[in-house]
Design an enzyme around this catalytic site. Structure first.
Site, PDB file in Angstrom:
ATOM      1  N   ALA A 127       0.575  -1.099   0.048  1.00  8.57           N
ATOM      2  CA  ALA A 127      -0.392  -0.018   0.216  1.00  8.57           C
ATOM      3  C   ALA A 127       1.237   1.427   0.030  1.00  8.57           C
ATOM      4  CB  ALA A 127      -0.730   0.278   1.471  1.00  8.57           C
ATOM      5  N   GLU A 175      17.133  16.269   1.864  1.00  9.50           N
ATOM      6  CA  GLU A 175      15.816  16.717   2.808  1.00  9.50           C
ATOM      7  C   GLU A 175      15.786  16.592   4.002  1.00  9.50           C
ATOM      8  OE1 GLU A 175      12.637  15.398   0.123  1.00  9.50           O
ATOM      9  OE2 GLU A 175      12.190  17.091  -0.532  1.00  9.50           O
TER      10      GLU A 175
END
Ligand code: NAD
Length: 394
Positions: free
Chosen positions: A9, A162
């Site tokens: 998922a 990041e």
């Protein structure tokens, strides 16, 4: 009734599921966790911003139709001969399979790296990084060993940069909380190539490097990590860096389930798919996201990004439904809009089409991609909920 099984998922698998759900097409989605998470924002979860569970969405909340089934299980094998997905807790026969199992860290065989470094891979590892760093600060006054406050990030791709940006903004808060001086903390990024962030234009790389170093991060390029032992990063040339926190963001490869099942894979373990995202080895198996090896018209493999995985998810939902009903499939076409990298809580850099964005504008553009994704995934309610704009009235 055709048995459609979706494994994973992540962005591709989840959007296949929500697409089929909207069509009322029955399927079973199998995922290790009961939630979907926002992979592109894991650095925020690792870097002390809010509750890490804010970056997750319960899968059951996203599936509305009674024909949509979710099973929480960890898949350990794709049995092609028996057309069955094997999980730790059960077996799931399929007529049509969608594999969106994502990635695992690529360690390139560097000795000790897997054993002695942290990775930013999912919500659990984001929490692990966050708790590990905070624990070093918490114990520093009792045990003021300088390596406790040394954090090394290996790799200056998007993940490494990041995360660096996020940590450089979090560190002053930790210093205040635990009574540590900022100059006692070292935050070092080590990159083998001559530049950081090859995904953005050279002038934006300079902006990123300047922004991060002005906030106190150190960037070392042209420096390769060749070995890691407990608490020590070994560099080419023989130098050793002692650090209690070593985080590896040096590369990714597809989850090994596909290569173990004998699919044709590239050197990063991604399964080769045709124009419709079906495995070249089996027309009843679709593959999407970071686990798919898809070549564009120029023969160039698409990068393993959330942007591509999201677009694949929409196409997969349509193609699986068409395959079940014997209709013609649609070729996948990626539309690469550009790249955005956050450099902490308020600024970023990025190229979108011909635009080069920097500062708060790039950060806002990144926030906009989050809003767009939430909208695609769960409409107005989810978007409002996850952006803090929803007021719950009881
Ligand atoms: P990457 O492969 O893009 O970057 C890894 C970096 O580590 C490279 O620059 C490489 O030179 C360096 N490296 C490798 N071995 C090294 C060594 N021994 N010593 C020092 N440095 C070394 O990996 P990533 O940043 O995890 O990104 C993976 C994929 O996910 C990419 O396709 C990326 O575009 C995507 N991604 C996108 C976003 C976004 O769009 N904001 C964010 C994160 C990841």
């Amino acid at each position: 009734m055709a048995n459609v099984v979706i494994v994973g998922a992540g962005y591709a698998g989840m959007l296949t599921a929500t697409g089929l759900d909207r069509m009322g097409e029955p399927f079973t989605l199998i995922n290790k966790n009961p939630y979907h998470y926002l992979t592109t924002l894991l650095h925020e979860a690792a870097g002390g911003r809010g509750d890490p569970m804010n970056y997750t969405v319960p899968i059951r909340q996203l599936l509305k139709k009674p024909s949509s089934r979710f099973v929480q299980d960890e898949v350990v094998k794709l049995d092609r001969d028996r057309r069955t997905v094997v999980g730790r807790h059960g077996e799931y026969p399929f007529d049509w399979l969608v594999v969106g199992v994502g990635w695992v860290p690529e360690y390139f065989g560097i000795p000790g790296l897997a054993e002695h470094s942290l990775v930013l891979r999912d919500i659990d590892t984001a929490i692990q990084i966050r708790e590990h760093i905070e624990a070093q600060f918490a114990s520093y006054l009792q045990d003021p060993n300088p390596s406790r406050l040394r954090i090394v990030i290996g790799g200056a791709g998007l993940t490494g940069i990041e995360l660096l940006g996020e940590l450089v903004d979090w560190i002053p808060e930790l210093c205040t909380k635990y009574g540590v001086r900022r100059d006692e903390v070292t935050l070092l990024n080590i990159e083998a190539m001559p530049t950081i962030l090859p995904q953005v234009s050279p002038e934006l790389r300079d902006v990123a490097a300047r922004t991060l170093t002005e906030k106190g991060a150190q960037l070392r390029t042209n420096t390769k990590i060749v070995q890691v032992t407990e608490g020590v990063v070994h560099l080419d040339g023989g130098e050793q860096v002692h650090a209690a926190t070593i985080i590896w963001t040096g590369g990714v490869r597809a989850h090994p389930l596909l290569s173990e099942a004998g699919f044709t894979v590239d050197r990063r373990g991604r399964a080769k798919v045709d124009a419709y995202l079906r495995s070249v080895d089996d027309e009843r198996v679709f593959v999407g996201g970071d686990a798919a090896w898809f070549e564009d018209e120029a023969g160039k493999p698409l990068p393993p990004t959330a942007q591509v995985a999201t677009q694949m998810g929409h196409c997969l939902a349509e193609n699986v439904s068409s395959a079940v009903h014997g209709h013609a499939l649609k070729p996948f076409r990626a539309s690469l809009k550009g790249t955005l990298a956050s450099l902490g809580r308020e600024v970023g850099v990025g190229n979108i089409g011909k635009l080069a964005l920097k500062g708060a504008v790039a950060s806002l553009a990144k926030e906009a991609t989050k809003v767009k994704y939430l909208w695609e995934l769960g409409g107005l309610r989810l978007t409002a909920d996850k952006t803090g704009e929803l007021v719950h009235i009881t």
